[in-house]
Design an enzyme around this catalytic site. Structure first.
Site, PDB file in Angstrom:
ATOM      1  N   ASP A   1       0.854  -1.185   0.000  1.00 18.54           N
ATOM      2  CA  ASP A   1       0.000   0.000   0.000  1.00 18.54           C
ATOM      3  C   ASP A   1       0.888   1.231   0.000  1.00 18.54           C
ATOM      4  O   ASP A   1       1.937   1.252   0.633  1.00 18.54           O
ATOM      5  CB  ASP A   1      -0.962   0.007   1.197  1.00 18.54           C
ATOM      6  CG  ASP A   1      -2.209   0.821   0.898  1.00 18.54           C
ATOM      7  OD1 ASP A   1      -3.274   0.222   0.646  1.00 18.54           O
ATOM      8  OD2 ASP A   1      -2.108   2.080   0.883  1.00 18.54           O
TER       9      ASP A   1
ATOM     10  N   THR B   1     -12.977  -2.943  -9.240  1.00 13.35           N
ATOM     11  CA  THR B   1     -14.133  -2.884 -10.139  1.00 13.35           C
ATOM     12  C   THR B   1     -13.877  -1.810 -11.190  1.00 13.35           C
ATOM     13  O   THR B   1     -13.765  -0.625 -10.843  1.00 13.35           O
ATOM     14  CB  THR B   1     -15.401  -2.550  -9.329  1.00 13.35           C
ATOM     15  OG1 THR B   1     -15.560  -3.554  -8.324  1.00 13.35           O
ATOM     16  CG2 THR B   1     -16.632  -2.507 -10.208  1.00 13.35           C
TER      17      THR B   1
ATOM     18  N   GLU C   1     -18.857  -6.726   2.417  1.00 11.70           N
ATOM     19  CA  GLU C   1     -18.318  -6.261   3.694  1.00 11.70           C
ATOM     20  C   GLU C   1     -19.180  -6.838   4.812  1.00 11.70           C
ATOM     21  O   GLU C   1     -20.387  -6.974   4.676  1.00 11.70           O
ATOM     22  CB  GLU C   1     -18.325  -4.729   3.751  1.00 11.70           C
ATOM     23  CG  GLU C   1     -17.314  -4.141   2.792  1.00 11.70           C
ATOM     24  CD  GLU C   1     -17.278  -2.619   2.812  1.00 11.70           C
ATOM     25  OE1 GLU C   1     -17.829  -2.010   3.735  1.00 11.70           O
ATOM     26  OE2 GLU C   1     -16.685  -2.050   1.879  1.00 11.70           O
TER      27      GLU C   1
ATOM     28  N   GLY D   1     -26.708   1.717   0.173  1.00 15.69           N
ATOM     29  CA  GLY D   1     -25.555   2.609   0.274  1.00 15.69           C
ATOM     30  C   GLY D   1     -24.298   1.778   0.127  1.00 15.69           C
ATOM     31  O   GLY D   1     -24.314   0.746  -0.544  1.00 15.69           O
TER      32      GLY D   1
ATOM     33  N   CYS E   1     -19.909   0.383  -2.869  1.00 17.31           N
ATOM     34  CA  CYS E   1     -19.973  -0.189  -4.224  1.00 17.31           C
ATOM     35  C   CYS E   1     -21.257   0.144  -4.995  1.00 17.31           C
ATOM     36  O   CYS E   1     -21.178   0.725  -6.076  1.00 17.31           O
ATOM     37  CB  CYS E   1     -19.803  -1.703  -4.147  1.00 17.31           C
ATOM     38  SG  CYS E   1     -18.149  -2.168  -3.607  1.00 17.31           S
TER      39      CYS E   1
ATOM     40  N   LYS F   1     -24.318  -0.936   6.560  1.00 16.68           N
ATOM     41  CA  LYS F   1     -24.901  -2.206   6.972  1.00 16.68           C
ATOM     42  C   LYS F   1     -24.171  -2.688   8.209  1.00 16.68           C
ATOM     43  O   LYS F   1     -23.135  -2.109   8.571  1.00 16.68           O
ATOM     44  CB  LYS F   1     -24.845  -3.224   5.845  1.00 16.68           C
ATOM     45  CG  LYS F   1     -23.446  -3.637   5.405  1.00 16.68           C
ATOM     46  CD  LYS F   1     -23.593  -4.800   4.449  1.00 16.68           C
ATOM     47  CE  LYS F   1     -22.319  -5.176   3.793  1.00 16.68           C
ATOM     48  NZ  LYS F   1     -22.438  -6.333   2.944  1.00 16.68           N
TER      49      LYS F   1
ATOM     50  N   ARG G   1     -19.242   4.766   3.813  1.00 16.84           N
ATOM     51  CA  ARG G   1     -19.364   5.326   2.465  1.00 16.84           C
ATOM     52  C   ARG G   1     -20.814   5.224   1.965  1.00 16.84           C
ATOM     53  O   ARG G   1     -21.381   4.147   1.933  1.00 16.84           O
ATOM     54  CB  ARG G   1     -18.384   4.615   1.511  1.00 16.84           C
ATOM     55  CG  ARG G   1     -16.932   4.990   1.812  1.00 16.84           C
ATOM     56  CD  ARG G   1     -15.952   4.288   0.920  1.00 16.84           C
ATOM     57  NE  ARG G   1     -15.638   2.929   1.351  1.00 16.84           N
ATOM     58  CZ  ARG G   1     -14.684   2.168   0.805  1.00 16.84           C
ATOM     59  NH1 ARG G   1     -13.962   2.626  -0.187  1.00 16.84           N
ATOM     60  NH2 ARG G   1     -14.457   0.950   1.261  1.00 16.84           N
TER      61      ARG G   1
END
Ligand SMILES: NC(=O)c1ccc[n+]([C@@H]2O[C@H](COP(=O)([O-])OP(=O)(O)OC[C@H]3O[C@@H](n4cnc5c(N)ncnc54)[C@H](O)[C@@H]3O)[C@@H](O)[C@H]2O)c1
Length: 464
Positions: A50, A142, A175, A280, A283, A344, A351
Protein backbone atom coordinates in the site's frame (compact mmCIF):
# COMPACT_ATOMS: atom_id res chain seq x y z
CA UNK A 1 15.35 -25.31 -1.37
CA UNK A 2 15.46 -21.83 -2.90
CA UNK A 3 16.10 -18.55 -1.14
CA UNK A 4 13.66 -15.73 -1.33
CA UNK A 5 13.86 -12.22 0.02
CA UNK A 6 10.72 -10.97 1.70
CA UNK A 7 10.41 -7.24 2.26
CA UNK A 8 12.12 -6.20 5.45
CA UNK A 9 13.33 -9.73 6.14
CA UNK A 10 16.49 -11.68 5.82
CA UNK A 11 16.93 -14.07 2.91
CA UNK A 12 15.64 -17.33 4.22
CA UNK A 13 14.90 -20.78 2.90
CA UNK A 14 11.54 -21.28 1.31
CA UNK A 15 10.22 -24.68 0.25
CA UNK A 16 10.08 -25.16 -3.50
CA UNK A 17 6.47 -26.13 -3.97
CA UNK A 18 4.64 -25.69 -7.23
CA UNK A 19 1.24 -25.39 -5.57
CA UNK A 20 2.39 -22.38 -3.52
CA UNK A 21 1.96 -19.22 -5.57
CA UNK A 22 3.60 -15.90 -4.88
CA UNK A 23 1.20 -13.00 -4.97
CA UNK A 24 1.70 -9.26 -4.82
CA UNK A 25 -1.45 -7.38 -3.87
CA UNK A 26 -1.45 -3.68 -4.73
CA UNK A 27 -3.85 -1.88 -2.38
CA UNK A 28 -4.46 -3.06 1.18
CA UNK A 29 -7.98 -1.73 1.64
CA UNK A 30 -11.08 -3.85 2.10
CA UNK A 31 -10.59 -6.00 -0.96
CA UNK A 32 -6.79 -6.15 -1.05
CA UNK A 33 -6.39 -6.96 2.62
CA UNK A 34 -9.16 -9.56 2.79
CA UNK A 35 -8.08 -11.21 -0.48
CA UNK A 36 -4.43 -11.15 0.55
CA UNK A 37 -5.11 -12.63 3.97
CA UNK A 38 -7.37 -15.35 2.52
CA UNK A 39 -4.89 -16.28 -0.23
CA UNK A 40 -2.19 -16.52 2.47
CA UNK A 41 -4.46 -18.65 4.61
CA UNK A 42 -4.77 -21.06 1.69
CA UNK A 43 -1.00 -21.43 1.71
CA UNK A 44 0.18 -18.89 -0.87
CA UNK A 45 2.91 -16.38 -0.08
CA UNK A 46 1.31 -12.93 -0.25
CA UNK A 47 2.73 -9.44 0.07
CA UNK A 48 0.17 -6.68 0.48
CA UNK A 49 1.49 -3.38 -0.82
CA UNK A 50 0.00 0.00 0.00
CA UNK A 51 1.24 3.47 -0.78
CA UNK A 52 -0.15 4.68 2.56
CA UNK A 53 2.77 4.28 5.00
CA UNK A 54 0.52 4.75 8.04
CA UNK A 55 -1.69 1.88 6.91
CA UNK A 56 1.31 -0.38 6.37
CA UNK A 57 2.85 0.63 9.72
CA UNK A 58 -0.46 -0.12 11.48
CA UNK A 59 -0.82 -3.47 9.70
CA UNK A 60 2.74 -4.36 10.64
CA UNK A 61 1.79 -3.73 14.28
CA UNK A 62 -1.23 -6.00 13.86
CA UNK A 63 -3.75 -3.12 13.79
CA UNK A 64 -6.50 -3.41 11.18
CA UNK A 65 -7.41 -0.29 9.19
CA UNK A 66 -11.00 -1.56 8.87
CA UNK A 67 -13.45 -3.47 10.99
CA UNK A 68 -14.25 -6.84 9.44
CA UNK A 69 -15.19 -9.85 11.60
CA UNK A 70 -12.35 -12.39 11.82
CA UNK A 71 -9.89 -10.32 9.80
CA UNK A 72 -7.49 -9.36 12.60
CA UNK A 73 -7.15 -13.01 13.65
CA UNK A 74 -6.66 -14.20 10.05
CA UNK A 75 -4.01 -11.57 9.39
CA UNK A 76 -2.20 -12.29 12.67
CA UNK A 77 -2.14 -16.04 11.99
CA UNK A 78 -0.72 -15.69 8.49
CA UNK A 79 1.83 -13.07 9.49
CA UNK A 80 2.95 -15.38 12.30
CA UNK A 81 3.22 -18.31 9.91
CA UNK A 82 5.23 -16.15 7.49
CA UNK A 83 2.89 -16.27 4.53
CA UNK A 84 1.60 -12.69 4.71
CA UNK A 85 3.79 -9.58 4.47
CA UNK A 86 3.20 -5.84 4.28
CA UNK A 87 5.24 -3.17 2.54
CA UNK A 88 5.04 0.18 0.79
CA UNK A 89 7.48 -0.90 -1.92
CA UNK A 90 6.21 -2.83 -4.93
CA UNK A 91 9.53 -3.76 -6.55
CA UNK A 92 10.58 -6.76 -4.44
CA UNK A 93 7.20 -8.49 -4.11
CA UNK A 94 6.36 -7.84 -7.77
CA UNK A 95 9.63 -9.40 -8.92
CA UNK A 96 8.98 -12.52 -6.84
CA UNK A 97 5.32 -12.77 -7.80
CA UNK A 98 3.55 -15.18 -10.16
CA UNK A 99 0.53 -12.88 -10.11
CA UNK A 100 0.28 -9.17 -9.32
CA UNK A 101 -3.21 -8.11 -8.22
CA UNK A 102 -4.49 -4.55 -8.53
CA UNK A 103 -7.00 -3.90 -5.72
CA UNK A 104 -6.93 -0.11 -5.52
CA UNK A 105 -9.97 2.14 -5.22
CA UNK A 106 -12.12 3.15 -8.18
CA UNK A 107 -14.30 5.89 -6.69
CA UNK A 108 -16.78 8.02 -8.59
CA UNK A 109 -15.00 10.69 -10.58
CA UNK A 110 -15.89 14.15 -9.34
CA UNK A 111 -18.27 15.90 -11.66
CA UNK A 112 -19.42 13.15 -14.00
CA UNK A 113 -19.75 9.91 -11.99
CA UNK A 114 -17.51 7.84 -14.27
CA UNK A 115 -15.26 5.40 -12.40
CA UNK A 116 -12.07 7.28 -11.52
CA UNK A 117 -9.31 5.05 -12.87
CA UNK A 118 -6.39 7.22 -11.77
CA UNK A 119 -5.24 4.73 -9.12
CA UNK A 120 -5.58 1.74 -11.44
CA UNK A 121 -3.55 3.36 -14.20
CA UNK A 122 -0.94 4.58 -11.74
CA UNK A 123 -0.60 1.04 -10.41
CA UNK A 124 -0.23 -0.21 -14.01
CA UNK A 125 2.62 2.26 -14.55
CA UNK A 126 4.30 1.13 -11.33
CA UNK A 127 4.00 -2.50 -12.35
CA UNK A 128 5.53 -1.72 -15.74
CA UNK A 129 8.60 -0.25 -14.07
CA UNK A 130 9.36 -3.45 -12.13
CA UNK A 131 8.40 -6.24 -14.55
CA UNK A 132 10.95 -9.03 -14.86
CA UNK A 133 9.80 -12.02 -16.90
CA UNK A 134 6.27 -13.29 -17.56
CA UNK A 135 3.68 -11.98 -15.07
CA UNK A 136 -0.03 -12.26 -14.73
CA UNK A 137 -1.48 -8.88 -13.82
CA UNK A 138 -4.92 -9.23 -12.30
CA UNK A 139 -7.41 -6.40 -12.01
CA UNK A 140 -9.51 -7.08 -8.93
CA UNK A 141 -10.70 -3.50 -8.64
CA UNK A 142 -14.13 -2.88 -10.14
CA UNK A 143 -13.36 -1.27 -13.48
CA UNK A 144 -15.47 -0.36 -16.54
CA UNK A 145 -15.45 -2.59 -19.57
CA UNK A 146 -12.32 -1.94 -21.63
CA UNK A 147 -10.09 -0.90 -18.69
CA UNK A 148 -8.01 -4.09 -19.01
CA UNK A 149 -7.15 -3.07 -22.58
CA UNK A 150 -5.87 0.27 -21.31
CA UNK A 151 -3.88 -1.34 -18.47
CA UNK A 152 -2.25 -3.64 -21.05
CA UNK A 153 -1.54 -0.68 -23.33
CA UNK A 154 0.08 1.35 -20.51
CA UNK A 155 2.38 -1.53 -19.59
CA UNK A 156 3.23 -2.47 -23.18
CA UNK A 157 4.02 1.14 -24.04
CA UNK A 158 6.31 1.58 -21.03
CA UNK A 159 7.93 -1.83 -21.41
CA UNK A 160 7.78 -3.11 -25.01
CA UNK A 161 10.06 -5.97 -23.92
CA UNK A 162 7.76 -7.21 -21.14
CA UNK A 163 5.90 -10.50 -21.27
CA UNK A 164 2.63 -10.35 -19.38
CA UNK A 165 -1.12 -10.95 -19.48
CA UNK A 166 -3.76 -8.67 -18.01
CA UNK A 167 -6.65 -10.60 -16.43
CA UNK A 168 -9.96 -9.34 -15.07
CA UNK A 169 -10.93 -11.02 -11.79
CA UNK A 170 -13.69 -8.93 -10.18
CA UNK A 171 -14.37 -9.40 -6.49
CA UNK A 172 -17.84 -10.16 -5.15
CA UNK A 173 -17.21 -10.25 -1.40
CA UNK A 174 -19.61 -8.45 0.90
CA UNK A 175 -18.32 -6.26 3.69
CA UNK A 176 -19.27 -7.78 7.04
CA UNK A 177 -19.05 -11.31 5.61
CA UNK A 178 -15.96 -10.80 3.51
CA UNK A 179 -13.83 -13.73 4.67
CA UNK A 180 -16.60 -16.30 4.26
CA UNK A 181 -17.50 -14.87 0.87
CA UNK A 182 -13.90 -14.96 -0.30
CA UNK A 183 -13.25 -18.47 0.93
CA UNK A 184 -16.55 -19.93 -0.23
CA UNK A 185 -17.54 -17.92 -3.30
CA UNK A 186 -20.56 -18.71 -5.48
CA UNK A 187 -18.28 -18.20 -8.44
CA UNK A 188 -14.88 -16.85 -9.35
CA UNK A 189 -14.93 -14.90 -12.60
CA UNK A 190 -11.68 -14.87 -14.56
CA UNK A 191 -11.55 -12.88 -17.76
CA UNK A 192 -8.68 -13.66 -20.11
CA UNK A 193 -7.94 -15.24 -23.46
CA UNK A 194 -4.36 -16.04 -22.46
CA UNK A 195 -3.92 -19.81 -21.83
CA UNK A 196 -0.91 -19.38 -19.58
CA UNK A 197 -2.71 -16.77 -17.50
CA UNK A 198 -5.69 -19.10 -17.14
CA UNK A 199 -3.46 -21.78 -15.77
CA UNK A 200 -1.83 -19.37 -13.27
CA UNK A 201 -5.28 -18.18 -12.14
CA UNK A 202 -6.47 -21.77 -11.74
CA UNK A 203 -3.41 -22.41 -9.52
CA UNK A 204 -4.05 -19.25 -7.51
CA UNK A 205 -7.64 -20.29 -6.79
CA UNK A 206 -7.14 -24.08 -6.62
CA UNK A 207 -7.07 -24.23 -2.80
CA UNK A 208 -10.55 -22.65 -2.69
CA UNK A 209 -12.31 -25.62 -4.17
CA UNK A 210 -12.16 -29.33 -3.55
CA UNK A 211 -14.60 -31.12 -5.81
CA UNK A 212 -16.64 -28.28 -7.24
CA UNK A 213 -14.85 -25.88 -9.51
CA UNK A 214 -16.51 -22.44 -9.31
CA UNK A 215 -14.19 -20.85 -11.88
CA UNK A 216 -15.98 -19.13 -14.72
CA UNK A 217 -13.60 -18.25 -17.53
CA UNK A 218 -14.75 -15.51 -19.86
CA UNK A 219 -13.24 -12.85 -22.08
CA UNK A 220 -11.69 -9.92 -20.20
CA UNK A 221 -14.37 -7.47 -21.28
CA UNK A 222 -17.13 -9.88 -20.28
CA UNK A 223 -15.63 -10.31 -16.81
CA UNK A 224 -15.43 -6.56 -16.35
CA UNK A 225 -19.07 -6.20 -17.27
CA UNK A 226 -20.23 -9.12 -15.09
CA UNK A 227 -19.23 -7.21 -11.97
CA UNK A 228 -21.24 -4.11 -12.89
CA UNK A 229 -24.21 -6.15 -14.07
CA UNK A 230 -24.22 -8.10 -10.78
CA UNK A 231 -24.12 -4.98 -8.60
CA UNK A 232 -26.70 -3.15 -10.72
CA UNK A 233 -29.02 -6.16 -10.56
CA UNK A 234 -28.77 -6.42 -6.79
CA UNK A 235 -29.31 -2.67 -6.41
CA UNK A 236 -32.37 -3.04 -8.65
CA UNK A 237 -33.76 -5.82 -6.46
CA UNK A 238 -33.41 -3.67 -3.34
CA UNK A 239 -34.98 -0.67 -5.03
CA UNK A 240 -37.81 -2.75 -6.41
CA UNK A 241 -38.82 -4.07 -2.99
CA UNK A 242 -38.49 -0.56 -1.53
CA UNK A 243 -41.03 0.75 -4.03
CA UNK A 244 -43.30 -2.20 -3.30
CA UNK A 245 -42.92 -1.29 0.40
CA UNK A 246 -44.28 2.19 -0.29
CA UNK A 247 -47.22 0.65 -2.11
CA UNK A 248 -47.82 -1.78 0.75
CA UNK A 249 -48.00 1.09 3.23
CA UNK A 250 -50.69 2.80 1.19
CA UNK A 251 -52.56 -0.34 0.18
CA UNK A 252 -52.66 -2.04 3.56
CA UNK A 253 -50.35 -4.94 2.68
CA UNK A 254 -47.18 -6.26 4.32
CA UNK A 255 -43.94 -6.02 2.36
CA UNK A 256 -42.23 -8.75 4.37
CA UNK A 257 -44.94 -11.20 3.35
CA UNK A 258 -44.78 -9.96 -0.24
CA UNK A 259 -41.00 -10.46 -0.23
CA UNK A 260 -41.42 -13.97 1.14
CA UNK A 261 -44.20 -14.69 -1.31
CA UNK A 262 -42.10 -13.75 -4.31
CA UNK A 263 -38.73 -14.84 -2.91
CA UNK A 264 -39.82 -18.46 -2.55
CA UNK A 265 -39.99 -18.53 -6.33
CA UNK A 266 -36.56 -19.85 -7.35
CA UNK A 267 -36.55 -17.63 -10.39
CA UNK A 268 -36.64 -14.62 -8.05
CA UNK A 269 -34.81 -15.79 -4.92
CA UNK A 270 -35.26 -14.54 -1.36
CA UNK A 271 -32.12 -12.46 -0.96
CA UNK A 272 -31.91 -8.68 -1.30
CA UNK A 273 -35.64 -8.33 -0.74
CA UNK A 274 -35.53 -6.56 2.63
CA UNK A 275 -37.25 -3.21 2.41
CA UNK A 276 -35.33 -0.42 4.10
CA UNK A 277 -33.86 3.06 3.83
CA UNK A 278 -32.20 2.55 0.42
CA UNK A 279 -28.89 1.02 -0.57
CA UNK A 280 -25.55 2.61 0.27
CA UNK A 281 -22.00 1.46 0.76
CA UNK A 282 -18.77 1.69 -1.14
CA UNK A 283 -19.97 -0.19 -4.22
CA UNK A 284 -23.65 -0.13 -5.28
CA UNK A 285 -24.10 3.65 -5.58
CA UNK A 286 -20.84 4.33 -7.43
CA UNK A 287 -21.04 1.19 -9.56
CA UNK A 288 -24.63 1.90 -10.66
CA UNK A 289 -23.63 5.39 -11.78
CA UNK A 290 -20.46 4.17 -13.48
CA UNK A 291 -22.46 1.54 -15.39
CA UNK A 292 -24.92 4.23 -16.50
CA UNK A 293 -22.04 6.35 -17.77
CA UNK A 294 -20.39 3.45 -19.60
CA UNK A 295 -23.68 2.42 -21.19
CA UNK A 296 -24.25 5.98 -22.29
CA UNK A 297 -20.80 6.17 -23.85
CA UNK A 298 -21.56 3.02 -25.83
CA UNK A 299 -24.87 4.52 -26.99
CA UNK A 300 -26.94 1.89 -25.15
CA UNK A 301 -28.37 3.65 -22.09
CA UNK A 302 -29.37 1.45 -19.16
CA UNK A 303 -32.67 3.11 -18.31
CA UNK A 304 -33.55 0.70 -15.51
CA UNK A 305 -30.28 1.39 -13.70
CA UNK A 306 -30.71 5.14 -14.19
CA UNK A 307 -34.11 4.91 -12.53
CA UNK A 308 -32.80 2.72 -9.73
CA UNK A 309 -30.11 5.29 -8.86
CA UNK A 310 -32.62 8.17 -8.93
CA UNK A 311 -35.27 6.31 -6.89
CA UNK A 312 -32.67 5.30 -4.31
CA UNK A 313 -31.44 8.87 -3.91
CA UNK A 314 -34.97 10.10 -3.34
CA UNK A 315 -35.61 7.31 -0.88
CA UNK A 316 -32.83 8.35 1.48
CA UNK A 317 -34.38 11.79 1.78
CA UNK A 318 -37.88 10.30 2.06
CA UNK A 319 -36.76 8.46 5.20
CA UNK A 320 -36.20 11.80 6.94
CA UNK A 321 -39.74 12.83 5.99
CA UNK A 322 -40.97 9.57 7.49
CA UNK A 323 -39.27 10.39 10.79
CA UNK A 324 -40.58 13.96 10.76
CA UNK A 325 -44.11 12.68 10.08
CA UNK A 326 -43.82 10.18 12.94
CA UNK A 327 -42.85 13.07 15.22
CA UNK A 328 -46.07 14.89 14.33
CA UNK A 329 -44.86 16.97 11.38
CA UNK A 330 -41.89 18.80 12.90
CA UNK A 331 -38.63 17.88 14.60
CA UNK A 332 -37.52 21.45 15.24
CA UNK A 333 -35.90 21.54 18.69
CA UNK A 334 -36.27 17.77 19.09
CA UNK A 335 -33.47 15.37 19.94
CA UNK A 336 -33.55 12.36 17.63
CA UNK A 337 -31.67 9.22 18.71
CA UNK A 338 -30.20 7.33 15.76
CA UNK A 339 -29.08 3.73 16.24
CA UNK A 340 -26.80 2.44 13.49
CA UNK A 341 -24.73 4.63 11.20
CA UNK A 342 -22.78 2.28 8.93
CA UNK A 343 -24.36 1.30 5.63
CA UNK A 344 -24.90 -2.21 6.97
CA UNK A 345 -24.01 -4.20 10.10
CA UNK A 346 -20.59 -5.75 10.81
CA UNK A 347 -18.59 -3.07 9.06
CA UNK A 348 -17.29 0.36 10.00
CA UNK A 349 -17.77 1.57 6.43
CA UNK A 350 -19.71 4.83 6.22
CA UNK A 351 -19.36 5.33 2.47
CA UNK A 352 -22.75 6.45 1.07
CA UNK A 353 -24.51 5.17 4.20
CA UNK A 354 -28.24 6.06 4.24
CA UNK A 355 -27.68 7.49 7.74
CA UNK A 356 -25.76 10.41 6.24
CA UNK A 357 -28.64 11.75 4.12
CA UNK A 358 -31.12 11.00 6.91
CA UNK A 359 -29.18 12.77 9.65
CA UNK A 360 -28.34 15.76 7.46
CA UNK A 361 -32.01 16.17 6.52
CA UNK A 362 -33.10 15.90 10.17
CA UNK A 363 -30.54 18.54 11.15
CA UNK A 364 -31.76 20.76 8.28
CA UNK A 365 -35.25 20.38 9.73
CA UNK A 366 -34.03 21.71 13.08
CA UNK A 367 -33.40 18.47 15.01
CA UNK A 368 -30.47 17.67 17.25
CA UNK A 369 -29.10 14.22 16.48
CA UNK A 370 -27.54 11.87 18.98
CA UNK A 371 -26.16 8.65 17.51
CA UNK A 372 -24.61 5.34 18.40
CA UNK A 373 -23.01 2.66 16.25
CA UNK A 374 -21.06 -0.38 17.52
CA UNK A 375 -18.14 0.11 15.11
CA UNK A 376 -18.78 3.11 12.87
CA UNK A 377 -18.41 6.16 15.11
CA UNK A 378 -14.79 6.89 14.17
CA UNK A 379 -15.64 6.86 10.46
CA UNK A 380 -18.89 8.75 11.08
CA UNK A 381 -17.07 11.62 12.77
CA UNK A 382 -15.26 12.24 9.48
CA UNK A 383 -18.45 12.61 7.43
CA UNK A 384 -21.11 13.95 9.81
CA UNK A 385 -21.05 17.29 11.61
CA UNK A 386 -22.78 18.40 14.80
CA UNK A 387 -23.75 14.90 15.89
CA UNK A 388 -23.48 13.95 19.55
CA UNK A 389 -22.13 10.40 19.88
CA UNK A 390 -23.25 8.12 22.69
CA UNK A 391 -21.32 5.23 24.24
CA UNK A 392 -24.13 2.70 23.94
CA UNK A 393 -27.68 2.30 22.66
CA UNK A 394 -29.40 3.26 25.91
CA UNK A 395 -27.27 6.38 26.47
CA UNK A 396 -28.20 7.35 22.92
CA UNK A 397 -31.92 6.97 23.58
CA UNK A 398 -31.92 8.67 27.00
CA UNK A 399 -34.17 11.76 26.91
CA UNK A 400 -34.63 11.70 23.11
CA UNK A 401 -37.92 12.69 21.47
CA UNK A 402 -37.78 9.76 19.06
CA UNK A 403 -35.66 6.73 18.25
CA UNK A 404 -34.72 5.85 14.67
CA UNK A 405 -33.13 2.47 13.90
CA UNK A 406 -31.11 2.82 10.69
CA UNK A 407 -28.74 -0.17 10.67
CA UNK A 408 -29.79 -3.63 11.85
CA UNK A 409 -26.79 -4.46 14.06
CA UNK A 410 -27.44 -7.54 16.24
CA UNK A 411 -27.09 -5.31 19.30
CA UNK A 412 -30.29 -3.46 18.31
CA UNK A 413 -32.41 -6.52 17.61
CA UNK A 414 -33.40 -7.27 21.17
CA UNK A 415 -33.42 -3.95 22.99
CA UNK A 416 -35.02 -3.91 26.43
CA UNK A 417 -38.23 -2.27 25.24
CA UNK A 418 -39.40 -1.34 28.74
CA UNK A 419 -36.14 0.47 29.32
CA UNK A 420 -36.34 2.16 25.92
CA UNK A 421 -39.89 3.28 26.71
CA UNK A 422 -38.78 4.69 30.06
CA UNK A 423 -35.77 6.51 28.59
CA UNK A 424 -37.51 8.15 25.63
CA UNK A 425 -39.11 11.52 26.27
CA UNK A 426 -41.80 10.62 23.72
CA UNK A 427 -42.45 6.97 22.85
CA UNK A 428 -41.80 7.22 19.12
CA UNK A 429 -39.80 4.54 17.33
CA UNK A 430 -39.07 4.59 13.61
CA UNK A 431 -37.66 1.23 12.59
CA UNK A 432 -36.19 1.54 9.09
CA UNK A 433 -35.09 -2.13 9.08
CA UNK A 434 -38.30 -3.78 10.28
CA UNK A 435 -36.53 -5.41 13.23
CA UNK A 436 -39.53 -5.28 15.56
CA UNK A 437 -43.13 -6.39 15.35
CA UNK A 438 -45.76 -3.70 15.40
CA UNK A 439 -48.02 -5.58 17.84
CA UNK A 440 -45.18 -5.95 20.35
CA UNK A 441 -44.25 -2.28 20.04
CA UNK A 442 -47.86 -1.22 20.53
CA UNK A 443 -48.06 -3.41 23.61
CA UNK A 444 -45.14 -1.44 25.04
CA UNK A 445 -46.95 1.79 24.27
CA UNK A 446 -44.84 3.00 21.38
CA UNK A 447 -45.90 4.92 18.33
CA UNK A 448 -44.17 2.59 15.93
CA UNK A 449 -43.38 3.23 12.28
CA UNK A 450 -41.64 0.69 10.10
CA UNK A 451 -41.19 0.18 6.36
CA UNK A 452 -43.87 -1.26 4.10
CA UNK A 453 -46.01 -2.79 6.79
CA UNK A 454 -49.63 -1.76 6.93
CA UNK A 455 -49.96 -2.36 10.67
CA UNK A 456 -47.12 0.03 11.35
CA UNK A 457 -48.78 2.67 9.18
CA UNK A 458 -51.99 2.24 11.18
CA UNK A 459 -50.06 2.47 14.41
CA UNK A 460 -48.57 5.73 13.20
CA UNK A 461 -51.94 7.12 12.33
CA UNK A 462 -53.24 6.17 15.73
CA UNK A 463 -50.19 7.69 17.36
CA UNK A 464 -50.50 11.05 15.69
N1 LIG B 1 -15.28 -2.75 -0.48
C1 LIG B 1 -15.97 -3.74 -1.03
O1 LIG B 1 -16.83 -4.36 -0.41
C2 LIG B 1 -15.69 -4.15 -2.45
C3 LIG B 1 -16.24 -5.35 -2.93
C4 LIG B 1 -15.96 -5.73 -4.24
C5 LIG B 1 -15.18 -4.92 -5.04
N2 LIG B 1 -14.69 -3.75 -4.58
C6 LIG B 1 -13.83 -2.94 -5.46
O2 LIG B 1 -12.47 -3.18 -5.09
C7 LIG B 1 -11.70 -1.99 -5.27
C8 LIG B 1 -11.02 -1.61 -3.97
O3 LIG B 1 -12.01 -1.28 -3.04
P1 LIG B 1 -11.70 -1.12 -1.48
O4 LIG B 1 -13.00 -0.92 -0.81
O5 LIG B 1 -10.80 -2.22 -1.05
O6 LIG B 1 -10.88 0.27 -1.52
P2 LIG B 1 -10.10 0.97 -0.35
O7 LIG B 1 -10.20 2.42 -0.61
O8 LIG B 1 -10.54 0.41 0.97
O9 LIG B 1 -8.57 0.52 -0.55
C9 LIG B 1 -7.79 0.89 -1.63
C10 LIG B 1 -6.33 0.93 -1.15
O10 LIG B 1 -5.47 1.07 -2.29
C11 LIG B 1 -4.36 1.86 -1.90
N3 LIG B 1 -3.68 2.32 -3.12
C12 LIG B 1 -4.15 3.16 -4.08
N4 LIG B 1 -3.23 3.29 -5.05
C13 LIG B 1 -2.17 2.52 -4.72
C14 LIG B 1 -0.93 2.22 -5.34
N5 LIG B 1 -0.58 2.74 -6.51
N6 LIG B 1 -0.08 1.37 -4.71
C15 LIG B 1 -0.41 0.84 -3.53
N7 LIG B 1 -1.58 1.06 -2.90
C16 LIG B 1 -2.45 1.89 -3.49
C17 LIG B 1 -4.97 2.94 -1.03
O11 LIG B 1 -4.01 3.55 -0.20
C18 LIG B 1 -6.00 2.12 -0.25
O12 LIG B 1 -5.45 1.63 0.97
C19 LIG B 1 -12.67 -0.94 -5.81
O13 LIG B 1 -12.61 -0.95 -7.21
C20 LIG B 1 -14.01 -1.45 -5.34
O14 LIG B 1 -15.07 -1.00 -6.16
C21 LIG B 1 -14.90 -3.36 -3.29
Amino acid sequence: MVFRLDPGREARPCPQNETVMRIAMIGSGYVGLVSGACFADFGHIVTCVDKDPDKIAALSRGEMPIYEPGLAELVAKNVREERLFFTTGLAEPAKAADAIFIAVGTPSRRGDGHADLTYVYKAAGEIASVLNGYKVIVTKSTVPVGTGDEVARIIAEARPDAKFAVVSNPEFLREGAAIGDFKRPDRIVVGTDDERARSVMADVYRPLYLNRDPLLFTSRRTAELIKYAANAFLATKITFINEIADLCERAGADVQDVARGIGLDNRIGAKFLNAGPGFGGSCFPKDAIALMKTAHDFGTPCRIVETVAAVNDQRKRAMARKVIAACGGSVRGNTIAVLGLTFKPNTDDMREAPSIALITALQDAGAKVRAYDPEGIKQARAVLENVEYADNAYACIDGADALVIVTEWDAFRALDLQRVRALLKRPIVVDLRNIYRAAEMMRHGFTYVSVGRADSAHTTDAGR
